[in-house]
Design an enzyme around this catalytic site. Structure first.
Site, short mmCIF file in Angstrom:
data_model
loop_
_atom_site.label_atom_id
_atom_site.label_comp_id
_atom_site.label_asym_id
_atom_site.label_seq_id
_atom_site.Cartn_x
_atom_site.Cartn_y
_atom_site.Cartn_z
N HIS A 122 0.85 -1.20 0.00
CA HIS A 122 0.00 0.00 0.00
C HIS A 122 0.88 1.24 0.00
O HIS A 122 1.44 1.64 1.02
CB HIS A 122 -0.94 0.04 1.21
CG HIS A 122 -1.88 1.21 1.16
ND1 HIS A 122 -3.13 1.15 0.59
CD2 HIS A 122 -1.74 2.50 1.59
CE1 HIS A 122 -3.73 2.33 0.67
NE2 HIS A 122 -2.90 3.17 1.28
N HIS B 132 1.55 5.05 -2.67
CA HIS B 132 1.00 5.88 -3.74
C HIS B 132 2.14 6.59 -4.46
O HIS B 132 3.25 6.68 -3.95
CB HIS B 132 0.07 6.97 -3.17
CG HIS B 132 -0.91 6.50 -2.15
ND1 HIS B 132 -2.12 5.94 -2.46
CD2 HIS B 132 -0.86 6.52 -0.79
CE1 HIS B 132 -2.79 5.65 -1.36
NE2 HIS B 132 -2.04 5.98 -0.33
N TYR C 55 -6.45 17.59 -1.79
CA TYR C 55 -5.15 18.03 -1.28
C TYR C 55 -4.20 18.09 -2.48
O TYR C 55 -4.38 17.38 -3.47
CB TYR C 55 -4.60 17.08 -0.20
CG TYR C 55 -4.44 15.65 -0.64
CD1 TYR C 55 -3.24 15.16 -1.13
CD2 TYR C 55 -5.52 14.77 -0.60
CE1 TYR C 55 -3.09 13.84 -1.54
CE2 TYR C 55 -5.40 13.44 -1.01
CZ TYR C 55 -4.19 12.99 -1.49
OH TYR C 55 -4.05 11.68 -1.90
N SER D 269 -6.46 9.75 -4.32
CA SER D 269 -7.61 10.56 -4.72
C SER D 269 -7.20 11.87 -5.39
O SER D 269 -7.96 12.42 -6.18
CB SER D 269 -8.51 10.84 -3.52
OG SER D 269 -7.79 11.55 -2.53
N ARG E 161 -10.26 0.61 -6.54
CA ARG E 161 -10.49 1.12 -5.19
C ARG E 161 -11.78 1.93 -5.11
O ARG E 161 -12.02 2.80 -5.96
CB ARG E 161 -9.33 2.02 -4.76
CG ARG E 161 -9.35 2.38 -3.28
CD ARG E 161 -8.27 3.39 -2.97
NE ARG E 161 -7.88 3.40 -1.56
CZ ARG E 161 -7.32 4.44 -0.97
NH1 ARG E 161 -7.07 5.54 -1.65
NH2 ARG E 161 -6.99 4.40 0.31
N ASP F 136 2.15 3.04 3.16
CA ASP F 136 1.26 4.18 2.92
C ASP F 136 2.04 5.42 2.47
O ASP F 136 1.50 6.52 2.41
CB ASP F 136 0.39 4.50 4.15
CG ASP F 136 -0.68 5.54 3.88
OD1 ASP F 136 -1.26 5.52 2.78
OD2 ASP F 136 -0.92 6.40 4.76
N ASN G 155 -1.95 13.57 3.37
CA ASN G 155 -2.69 14.29 4.41
C ASN G 155 -2.15 14.17 5.82
O ASN G 155 -2.80 14.60 6.77
CB ASN G 155 -4.17 13.85 4.45
CG ASN G 155 -4.88 14.23 3.18
OD1 ASN G 155 -4.83 15.37 2.75
ND2 ASN G 155 -5.52 13.25 2.54
O1 LIG Z 1 -3.97 6.61 1.17
C1 LIG Z 1 -4.39 6.44 2.28
O2 LIG Z 1 -4.27 5.36 2.77
C2 LIG Z 1 -5.03 7.46 3.00
C3 LIG Z 1 -5.45 8.68 2.61
C4 LIG Z 1 -5.39 9.25 1.26
C5 LIG Z 1 -6.09 8.49 0.24
O3 LIG Z 1 -6.55 7.41 0.46
C6 LIG Z 1 -6.27 9.05 -1.11
O4 LIG Z 1 -5.89 10.19 -1.35
O5 LIG Z 1 -6.82 8.35 -1.96
C7 LIG Z 1 -6.04 9.49 3.66
O6 LIG Z 1 -6.50 8.91 4.65
O7 LIG Z 1 -6.03 10.71 3.53
#
Ligand SMILES: O=C(O)/C=C(\CC(=O)C(=O)O)C(=O)O
Length: 297
Positions: A32, A34, A50, A78, A125, A250, A255
């Protein structure tokens, strides 16, 4: 503390993580994480909640090397909306060591799904966090879940503990394996037998193909390293469901504004929640390989 550049883009990850004491087994997967951008090549979504600084594949691979991991599963963040180009780019330059989870517009065509598969995507997702997405249409998500079954994909679902009950009928209707991000964000301070963990175990017991990521002590345990409440709540879960748990950093910690997690300290949580070499191998190698590289099994 996060830092903001002149464009208002925040950096929520540390540039100098410590070297972990724990050595992951050969072939370990960070399941997990990004990538953000780089923005000049892969602009953020107009709907992004964000705006992060660039955290592209080079930085991800440098971190992986430092932490002792061999592969990554990149989850579309996201801030990139439903344009998966940044995630696909990172997979494409990874020489086969990355796979990914996409976020898609529900009307996506079968041809586009095939293209995502060819690009290394193995799941979709569904994000239910109101601070991250404008809407989460369950009926449309279910149609997507039905349409990805032919590809052998799974769905990754992100929600918080306060909506677990209302999520149950939706989750029960999903016809493919399900991975729950960060255990549905329980309050780990309640302990392993607290209300949140008890409800989450009931969900895992409801289907044999619900997996979870035992991730994010930094988000779930405000006390910080060594994350004693997280460890106390999560270790029994790993022992009860050893074949259905995944682990990830992560990174780049979207954030996380007040405390920047130290990725080395996060890796050092692993031997506290998976206390034997066998549990560690399942968590870091066998389980993610089964889900993301099944052809190598
Ligand atoms: O990535 C994660 O695990 C958590 C996130 C960001 C997220 O999910 C996203 O931006 O898609 C969160 O809690 O802000």
């Amino acid at each position: 503390m996060s830092t903001t550049d002149a464009d208002g883009r925040i950096r929520s990850w540390t540039l100098e993580p410590s070297k972990p004491r724990f050595t992951p087994p050969p072939g370990a997967v960070d399941a997990h994480c990004h990538v953000f951008g780089p923005q000049a090549q892969f602009p953020f979504s107009p709907k992004a909640k964000y705006l992060p600084q660039d955290a592209g594949p080079d930085a991800l691979f440098a971190l992986r090397e430092r932490l002792g991991f061999a592969r990554n599963v990149i989850v579309q963040a996201s801030c990139h909306g439903t344009d998966n180009a940044a995630t696909l780019n990172a997979i494409a330059v990874s020489n086969g060591t990355c796979r990914g989870v996409a976020v898609v517009d529900p009307p996506i065509s079968d041809v586009e799904l095939d293209e995502l598969h060819a690009g290394g995507i193995r799941g979709v997702r569904f994000n239910f966090l109101k601070r991250l997405v404008d809407d989460a249409p369950k009926d449309k998500f279910l149609e997507v879940a039905q349409r990805i079954a032919r590809l052998g994909w799974h769905v990754v679902v992100y929600f918080e503990a306060d909506i677990l009950e209302e999520m149950k009928p939706f989750l029960a209707a999903i016809p493919v394996p399900i991975v729950i991000d960060h255990m549905g964000r329980p309050d780990v301070r309640q302990g392993p037998d607290g209300a949140d963990m008890t409800a989450f175990r009931a969900l895992l017991d409801s289907r044999a193909d619900i997996w979870t990521k035992v991730t994010c002590p930094d988000r779930l345990d405000p006390a910080g390293p060594p994350y004693a409440d997280f460890v106390a709540a999560v270790r029994p879960l790993v022992e009860s469901y050893p074949d259905r748990v995944l682990w990830g950093t992560d990174w780049p910690h979207p954030n996380m504004e007040t405390v920047l997690p130290d990725d080395g300290a996060l890796v050092d949580v692993i031997p506290a929640i998976a206390v034997t070499a066998e549990l560690q191998h399942k968590l870091l190698v066998a389980n993610p390989m089964r889900l993301y590289w099944p052809e190598e099994g």
